[in-house]
Design an enzyme around this catalytic site. Structure first.
Site, PDB file in Angstrom:
ATOM      1  N   GLY A   1      10.663  15.724 -32.243  1.00 22.05           N
ATOM      2  CA  GLY A   1      12.422  15.577 -30.712  1.00 22.05           C
ATOM      3  C   GLY A   1      13.091  16.718 -30.096  1.00 22.05           C
ATOM      4  N   ALA A   2      12.720  17.803 -30.285  1.00 19.43           N
ATOM      5  CA  ALA A   2      13.420  19.435 -29.831  1.00 19.43           C
ATOM      6  C   ALA A   2      12.876  19.488 -28.598  1.00 19.43           C
ATOM      7  CB  ALA A   2      12.836  20.086 -31.158  1.00 19.43           C
TER       8      ALA A   2
ATOM      9  N   GLY B   1      17.475  16.200 -29.408  1.00 18.18           N
ATOM     10  CA  GLY B   1      16.884  17.240 -30.696  1.00 18.18           C
ATOM     11  C   GLY B   1      16.453  18.636 -29.409  1.00 18.18           C
TER      12      GLY B   1
ATOM     13  N   GLY C   1      16.719  16.253 -24.819  1.00 16.53           N
ATOM     14  CA  GLY C   1      17.666  15.068 -24.900  1.00 16.53           C
ATOM     15  C   GLY C   1      18.283  15.992 -25.708  1.00 16.53           C
TER      16      GLY C   1
ATOM     17  N   TYR D   1      13.859  -1.672 -30.602  1.00 15.61           N
ATOM     18  CA  TYR D   1      14.884  -0.565 -31.043  1.00 15.61           C
ATOM     19  C   TYR D   1      15.601  -0.780 -32.068  1.00 15.61           C
ATOM     20  CZ  TYR D   1      17.493   4.218 -30.037  1.00 15.61           C
ATOM     21  OH  TYR D   1      18.104   5.197 -29.763  1.00 15.61           O
TER      22      TYR D   1
ATOM     23  N   SER E   1      20.804   5.166 -34.803  1.00 19.03           N
ATOM     24  CA  SER E   1      21.874   5.062 -33.501  1.00 19.03           C
ATOM     25  C   SER E   1      22.729   3.781 -33.749  1.00 19.03           C
ATOM     26  CB  SER E   1      20.489   4.378 -32.654  1.00 19.03           C
ATOM     27  OG  SER E   1      21.265   3.939 -31.172  1.00 19.03           O
TER      28      SER E   1
HETATM   29  N1  NAP Z   1      19.968   9.312 -25.284  1.00 18.22           N
HETATM   30  C1  NAP Z   1      21.475   8.154 -26.203  1.00 18.22           C
HETATM   31  O1  NAP Z   1      21.853   8.278 -25.134  1.00 18.22           O
HETATM   32  C2  NAP Z   1      21.066   7.687 -27.680  1.00 18.22           C
HETATM   33  C3  NAP Z   1      21.411   7.342 -28.349  1.00 18.22           C
HETATM   34  C4  NAP Z   1      21.522   6.692 -28.767  1.00 18.22           C
HETATM   35  C5  NAP Z   1      20.456   7.731 -30.019  1.00 18.22           C
HETATM   36  N2  NAP Z   1      19.660   7.739 -29.351  1.00 18.22           N
HETATM   37  C6  NAP Z   1      18.441   9.034 -29.872  1.00 18.22           C
HETATM   38  O2  NAP Z   1      18.243   9.290 -29.910  1.00 18.22           O
HETATM   39  C7  NAP Z   1      16.858  10.564 -30.569  1.00 18.22           C
HETATM   40  C8  NAP Z   1      16.896  11.734 -29.346  1.00 18.22           C
HETATM   41  O3  NAP Z   1      16.092  10.500 -28.188  1.00 18.22           O
HETATM   42  P1  NAP Z   1      16.794  11.656 -26.586  1.00 18.22           P
HETATM   43  O4  NAP Z   1      18.027  10.425 -25.324  1.00 18.22           O
HETATM   44  O5  NAP Z   1      16.931  12.959 -27.091  1.00 18.22           O
HETATM   45  O6  NAP Z   1      15.698  11.252 -26.253  1.00 18.22           O
HETATM   46  P2  NAP Z   1      14.512  11.827 -25.409  1.00 18.22           P
HETATM   47  O7  NAP Z   1      15.018  12.756 -23.935  1.00 18.22           O
HETATM   48  O8  NAP Z   1      13.631  10.814 -24.400  1.00 18.22           O
HETATM   49  O9  NAP Z   1      13.899  12.927 -26.401  1.00 18.22           O
HETATM   50  C9  NAP Z   1      12.988  12.272 -27.061  1.00 18.22           C
HETATM   51  C10 NAP Z   1      12.186  13.036 -27.947  1.00 18.22           C
HETATM   52  O10 NAP Z   1      10.948  12.592 -29.051  1.00 18.22           O
HETATM   53  C11 NAP Z   1      10.081  13.682 -28.704  1.00 18.22           C
HETATM   54  N3  NAP Z   1       8.980  11.660 -28.890  1.00 18.22           N
HETATM   55  C12 NAP Z   1       9.025  10.898 -28.768  1.00 18.22           C
HETATM   56  N4  NAP Z   1       7.889  10.203 -28.364  1.00 18.22           N
HETATM   57  C13 NAP Z   1       7.383  10.849 -29.631  1.00 18.22           C
HETATM   58  C14 NAP Z   1       6.206  11.126 -30.195  1.00 18.22           C
HETATM   59  N5  NAP Z   1       5.022   9.715 -30.313  1.00 18.22           N
HETATM   60  N6  NAP Z   1       5.124  11.970 -30.717  1.00 18.22           N
HETATM   61  C15 NAP Z   1       6.329  13.148 -31.162  1.00 18.22           C
HETATM   62  N7  NAP Z   1       7.572  12.886 -30.576  1.00 18.22           N
HETATM   63  C16 NAP Z   1       8.402  12.670 -29.516  1.00 18.22           C
HETATM   64  C17 NAP Z   1       9.962  13.482 -27.333  1.00 18.22           C
HETATM   65  O11 NAP Z   1       8.657  14.089 -27.441  1.00 18.22           O
HETATM   66  P3  NAP Z   1       8.486  14.708 -25.559  1.00 18.22           P
HETATM   67  O12 NAP Z   1       8.895  15.101 -25.215  1.00 18.22           O
HETATM   68  O13 NAP Z   1       7.234  14.932 -25.731  1.00 18.22           O
HETATM   69  O14 NAP Z   1       8.636  13.213 -24.180  1.00 18.22           O
HETATM   70  C18 NAP Z   1      11.367  14.070 -26.931  1.00 18.22           C
HETATM   71  O15 NAP Z   1      11.280  15.440 -27.804  1.00 18.22           O
HETATM   72  C19 NAP Z   1      16.606   9.235 -30.591  1.00 18.22           C
HETATM   73  O16 NAP Z   1      16.319   8.877 -31.799  1.00 18.22           O
HETATM   74  C20 NAP Z   1      17.349   8.190 -29.749  1.00 18.22           C
HETATM   75  O17 NAP Z   1      16.286   6.606 -30.360  1.00 18.22           O
HETATM   76  C21 NAP Z   1      19.932   8.420 -27.543  1.00 18.22           C
END
Ligand code: NAP
Length: 253
Positions: free
Chosen positions: A35-36, A41, A39, A189, A163
């Site tokens: 996930g790097a 990551g 966001g 989720y 989360s």
């Molecule tokens: N944002 C929030 O407010 C929040 C709150 C609580 C928890 N979280 C958690 O934080 C973590 C990161 O989320 P984020 O907010 O940073 O979201 P994000 O910006 O959408 O980043 C998600 C990352 O996961 C990768 N990913 C998604 N589906 C995948 C797949 N099938 N195979 C490989 N990689 C995949 C994406 O790759 P691509 O770049 O290719 O799409 C991206 O690098 C998640 O586990 C999320 O549940 C986020």
């Protein structure tokens, strides 16, 4: 004045918690991260690269992985290794773990940050509900496959980017693929994050005495790409849901 929000919205006050940071050196450490490319990551991997760690990025999109490699190498001068895997496929998770075990004699830090939120029920080619597969099963399988290498590399650390979504509920152990209920994005989720949290507790017990720690963390509300797969109305809709729950908030004092 004190505002008490319902449990499902506890993530809102937590958004204003003080941020912690560190300048610790990570020289000589090997970090594997999912996930790097975006966001949470992305922010994490940039800091880890500044710390001087050797980094292996697992990403599904090779173009994004190359862009990330260029960014990190130009920002921090570290060399980055990439492994291409779609975490919606457990076979690809197994292949990714195999590649890492071949390339990395030590693994000191594993960060599972990849995650997805879908308003619709999406089924992976392997027949699993997408959020459950990517957010929980893939992270768990990768962790399990790298565990012996991490124990041999101790002290080591595993971070599951979890989360407060576990507060949404939704985990029914006899229906993890949502075949018997109507799918709801928040509950789906929440189910995936609850399952991940439960396995963190289980693994924390198993890892006692190994000098390998495992933690689940909630990153706060981050303006990332999460949910962007759900179309233009998603952000409007998610605000609407939050307002719906906020009607149960209590104001006192
Ligand atoms: N944002 C929030 O407010 C929040 C709150 C609580 C928890 N979280 C958690 O934080 C973590 C990161 O989320 P984020 O907010 O940073 O979201 P994000 O910006 O959408 O980043 C998600 C990352 O996961 C990768 N990913 C998604 N589906 C995948 C797949 N099938 N195979 C490989 N990689 C995949 C994406 O790759 P691509 O770049 O290719 O799409 C991206 O690098 C998640 O586990 C999320 O549940 C986020």
């Amino acid at each position: 004045m004190k505002i008490t929000v319902p449990s499902r919205l506890q993530f809102l006050p937590n958004m204003w918690a003080a941020q912690k940071s560190t300048d610790a050196s990570l020289e000589g450490k090997t970090c594997v991260i999912t996930g790097a490319t975006s966001g949470v990551g992305l922010a994490a991997v940039r800091r880890i690269a500044r710390g001087g760690a050797d980094i292996v990025v697992i990403a599904r999109n090779s173009e994004k992985a190359e862009d990330l490699r260029s960014l990190l190498e130009s920002e921090s001068g570290v060399s980055i290794d990439t492994v291409i895997a779609d975490l919606a496929s457990l076979d690809e998770v197994r292949d990714a773990a195999g590649a890492i075990l071949e390339r990395c004699p030590k693994v000191h830090l594993l960060i599972n940050s990849a995650g997805v939120f879908s308003t619709r029920r999406v089924v992976t080619p392997g027949g699993m509900e997408l959020a459950f597969c990517v957010n929980h099963l893939a992270a768990f399988l990768l962790t399990k496959l790298l565990l012996d290498r991490m124990i041999a590399s101790a002290p080591a650390r595993i971070i599951q980017v979890n989360s407060q979504g576990h507060r949404f509920g939704g985990l029914r152990i006899n229906d993890v693929n949502w075949e018997r209920r109507m799918y709801n994005g928040y509950l789906g989720y929440g189910a995936s994050k609850t399952a991940q949290l439960l396995t963190v507790w289980e693994l924390a017990g198993i890892l006692k005495g190994t000098q390998v720690t495992i933690n689940a963390m909630h990153p706060g509300g981050v303006k990332s790409n999460i949910g962007s797969n759900n179309g233009p109305l998603y952000r409007w809709w998610s605000r609407h849901v939050i307002w719906h729950f906020l009607k149960d908030a209590k104001i006192s004092g």
